[in-house]
Design a protein around this motif. Structure first.
Motif, PDB file in Angstrom:
ATOM      1  N   MET A 189       0.856  -1.183   0.000  1.00 50.22           N
ATOM      2  CA  MET A 189       0.000   0.000   0.000  1.00 50.22           C
ATOM      3  C   MET A 189       0.886   1.224   0.000  1.00 50.22           C
ATOM      4  SD  MET A 189      -3.046   0.936   2.641  1.00 50.22           S
ATOM      5  CE  MET A 189      -1.993   0.585   4.032  1.00 50.22           C
ATOM      6  N   VAL A 190       0.623   2.165  -0.937  1.00 47.84           N
ATOM      7  CA  VAL A 190       1.459   3.344  -1.047  1.00 47.84           C
ATOM      8  C   VAL A 190       0.579   4.556  -1.284  1.00 47.84           C
ATOM      9  CG1 VAL A 190       3.445   2.093  -1.965  1.00 47.84           C
ATOM     10  CG2 VAL A 190       1.747   3.017  -3.541  1.00 47.84           C
ATOM     11  N   ALA A 191       1.145   5.713  -1.005  1.00 49.04           N
ATOM     12  CA  ALA A 191       0.545   6.978  -1.423  1.00 49.04           C
ATOM     13  C   ALA A 191       1.608   7.691  -2.222  1.00 49.04           C
ATOM     14  CB  ALA A 191       0.132   7.807  -0.217  1.00 49.04           C
ATOM     15  N   THR A 192       1.417   7.781  -3.525  1.00 49.66           N
ATOM     16  CA  THR A 192       2.439   8.333  -4.399  1.00 49.66           C
ATOM     17  C   THR A 192       2.081   9.762  -4.754  1.00 49.66           C
ATOM     18  OG1 THR A 192       1.330   7.544  -6.393  1.00 49.66           O
ATOM     19  CG2 THR A 192       2.875   6.052  -5.347  1.00 49.66           C
ATOM     20  N   ALA A 193       2.907  10.369  -5.598  1.00 46.85           N
ATOM     21  CA  ALA A 193       2.667  11.748  -5.989  1.00 46.85           C
ATOM     22  C   ALA A 193       1.299  11.885  -6.622  1.00 46.85           C
ATOM     23  CB  ALA A 193       3.747  12.183  -6.991  1.00 46.85           C
ATOM     24  N   PRO A 215      -3.697  19.466  -6.596  1.00 51.07           N
ATOM     25  CA  PRO A 215      -3.729  18.007  -6.479  1.00 51.07           C
ATOM     26  C   PRO A 215      -5.156  17.492  -6.552  1.00 51.07           C
ATOM     27  CG  PRO A 215      -3.349  19.008  -4.344  1.00 51.07           C
ATOM     28  CD  PRO A 215      -3.307  20.122  -5.350  1.00 51.07           C
ATOM     29  N   ALA A 216      -5.361  16.418  -7.302  1.00 52.20           N
ATOM     30  CA  ALA A 216      -6.704  15.876  -7.479  1.00 52.20           C
ATOM     31  C   ALA A 216      -6.887  14.556  -6.757  1.00 52.20           C
ATOM     32  CB  ALA A 216      -7.000  15.697  -8.977  1.00 52.20           C
ATOM     33  N   THR A 217      -5.851  13.735  -6.767  1.00 51.60           N
ATOM     34  CA  THR A 217      -5.975  12.393  -6.185  1.00 51.60           C
ATOM     35  C   THR A 217      -4.583  11.839  -5.946  1.00 51.60           C
ATOM     36  OG1 THR A 217      -7.021  10.236  -6.455  1.00 51.60           O
ATOM     37  CG2 THR A 217      -6.044  11.210  -8.418  1.00 51.60           C
ATOM     38  N   CYS A 218      -4.517  10.632  -5.424  1.00 50.67           N
ATOM     39  CA  CYS A 218      -3.231   9.966  -5.264  1.00 50.67           C
ATOM     40  C   CYS A 218      -3.431   8.477  -5.468  1.00 50.67           C
ATOM     41  CB  CYS A 218      -2.637  10.233  -3.875  1.00 50.67           C
ATOM     42  SG  CYS A 218      -3.475   9.324  -2.551  1.00 50.67           S
ATOM     43  N   ARG A 219      -2.350   7.791  -5.687  1.00 45.81           N
ATOM     44  CA  ARG A 219      -2.384   6.334  -5.771  1.00 45.81           C
ATOM     45  C   ARG A 219      -2.218   5.787  -4.356  1.00 45.81           C
ATOM     46  NH1 ARG A 219      -1.158   2.757 -10.130  1.00 45.81           N
ATOM     47  NH2 ARG A 219      -0.850   0.624  -9.360  1.00 45.81           N
ATOM     48  N   MET A 220      -3.095   4.819  -3.977  1.00 47.30           N
ATOM     49  CA  MET A 220      -3.029   4.253  -2.634  1.00 47.30           C
ATOM     50  C   MET A 220      -2.390   2.876  -2.604  1.00 47.30           C
ATOM     51  SD  MET A 220      -6.374   5.375  -0.453  1.00 47.30           S
ATOM     52  CE  MET A 220      -7.516   4.279  -1.271  1.00 47.30           C
ATOM     53  N   ILE A 264      -6.137  -3.792  -7.099  1.00 51.59           N
ATOM     54  CA  ILE A 264      -6.633  -3.264  -5.823  1.00 51.59           C
ATOM     55  C   ILE A 264      -6.836  -1.757  -5.929  1.00 51.59           C
ATOM     56  CG2 ILE A 264      -6.137  -2.987  -3.376  1.00 51.59           C
ATOM     57  CD1 ILE A 264      -4.523  -5.543  -3.489  1.00 51.59           C
ATOM     58  N   GLU A 265      -5.907  -1.076  -6.592  1.00 55.91           N
ATOM     59  CA  GLU A 265      -6.061   0.362  -6.793  1.00 55.91           C
ATOM     60  C   GLU A 265      -7.343   0.670  -7.572  1.00 55.91           C
ATOM     61  OE1 GLU A 265      -5.319   4.509  -7.026  1.00 55.91           O
ATOM     62  OE2 GLU A 265      -4.576   2.943  -5.689  1.00 55.91           O
ATOM     63  N   ARG A 266      -7.620  -0.148  -8.583  1.00 55.96           N
ATOM     64  CA  ARG A 266      -8.834   0.075  -9.387  1.00 55.96           C
ATOM     65  C   ARG A 266     -10.082  -0.067  -8.530  1.00 55.96           C
ATOM     66  NH1 ARG A 266     -12.701   1.315 -10.863  1.00 55.96           N
ATOM     67  NH2 ARG A 266     -13.863   1.022 -12.803  1.00 55.96           N
ATOM     68  N   HIS A 299     -10.193   6.901   5.481  1.00 53.63           N
ATOM     69  CA  HIS A 299     -10.773   8.240   5.492  1.00 53.63           C
ATOM     70  C   HIS A 299      -9.770   9.355   5.268  1.00 53.63           C
ATOM     71  CE1 HIS A 299     -14.208  10.783   6.236  1.00 53.63           C
ATOM     72  NE2 HIS A 299     -13.576  11.466   7.174  1.00 53.63           N
ATOM     73  N   GLY A 300      -8.513   9.129   5.619  1.00 53.92           N
ATOM     74  CA  GLY A 300      -7.533  10.195   5.482  1.00 53.92           C
ATOM     75  C   GLY A 300      -7.377  10.675   4.057  1.00 53.92           C
ATOM     76  N   VAL A 301      -7.470   9.746   3.102  1.00 54.29           N
ATOM     77  CA  VAL A 301      -7.339  10.128   1.700  1.00 54.29           C
ATOM     78  C   VAL A 301      -8.429  11.115   1.306  1.00 54.29           C
ATOM     79  CG1 VAL A 301      -8.710   8.169   0.843  1.00 54.29           C
ATOM     80  CG2 VAL A 301      -6.999   9.235  -0.646  1.00 54.29           C
ATOM     81  N   HIS A 302      -9.623  10.968   1.889  1.00 53.40           N
ATOM     82  CA  HIS A 302     -10.700  11.899   1.559  1.00 53.40           C
ATOM     83  C   HIS A 302     -10.391  13.294   2.079  1.00 53.40           C
ATOM     84  CE1 HIS A 302     -14.511  13.822   1.063  1.00 53.40           C
ATOM     85  NE2 HIS A 302     -14.726  13.883   2.370  1.00 53.40           N
TER      86      HIS A 302
END
Length: 208
Positions: A1-5, A14-19, A25-27, A101-104
């Motif tokens: 599991m990652v949070a990338t640029a 910024p609009a979103t990130c990869r988790m 799984i990302e999809r 929830h943090g990503v939101h």
């Protein structure tokens, strides 16, 4: 599991990130906002029909449905305040918080992560269905769960609308401001999303 640029709209916002590193799984961490309605409404329709076949009368069925809706408002408050916003001291706990929830909060306009993915809502739904069945029994659980589930869909729909629609009605403007205070003032308050009921009960409205 990652949070990338983050991906970006234009040059800086910024609009979103990869988790997740795994593409599949990302999809499935992303979901179209109509998906919960397309999946759950037929389920609730079937359960309502089954309640009728099991002899649950209209008055009892509606009463249980409204009770389920009321229970949802409390569940929404409790989950949002004490589960989704819990950040433990360990790295894996912080990662779980980010995924839940943090990503939101980091990317609140990410339209693909504003409603519960089915990979989360189905297990949650099963847990609550089994709990309700243990409390009220097999004959009465269906209308109770239908009311609870419609409350959940109201939450998902309200949350999406708050972040992506112009709310022109008096209630719409109020509930949008209510949620934006939660997002943008830093106040640990206003945990209700579709309803402020339990914020009043627990004293967590807090003027910004």
């Amino acid at each position: 599991m990652v949070a990338t640029a983050p991906d970006r709209i234009g040059s800086s916002k910024p609009a979103t990130c990869r988790m997740f590193e795994t593409p599949l799984i990302e999809r499935f961490s992303r979901i179209h906002p109509a998906t919960p309605f397309l999946f759950w409404l037929p389920v609730y329709g079937y359960l309502a029909f089954r309640a009728y076949e099991n002899g649950v009368g209209l008055v009892i069925g509606l009463s249980l449905g409204f009770l389920g809706l009321f229970v949802w408002t409390l569940a929404e408050y409790v989950l949002h305040r004490w589960v989704f916003h819990y950040v433990g001291p360990r790295l894996w706990q912080r990662r779980v918080h980010f995924v839940l929830h943090g990503v939101h909060h980091d990317f609140p306009q990410d339209a693909d992560r504003l409603v519960f993915p089915l990979g989360a809502s189905i297990p949650f739904g099963l847990v609550f269905y089994v709990l309700f069945r243990a409390i009220v029994g097999p004959a009465l659980v269906d209308p109770l769960f239908v009311g609870f589930g419609l409350g959940y869909l109201a939450y998902d729909g309200t949350h999406y609308a708050i972040h992506h629609f112009r709310m022109s009605s008096r209630w719409g403007k109020w509930i949008k401001r209510h949620h934006m205070i939660h997002h943008h003032t830093g106040a640990h308050a206003r945990w209700g999303v579709s309803s402020p009921l339990w914020d009043y009960v627990f004293g967590t409205m807090k003027s910004p």
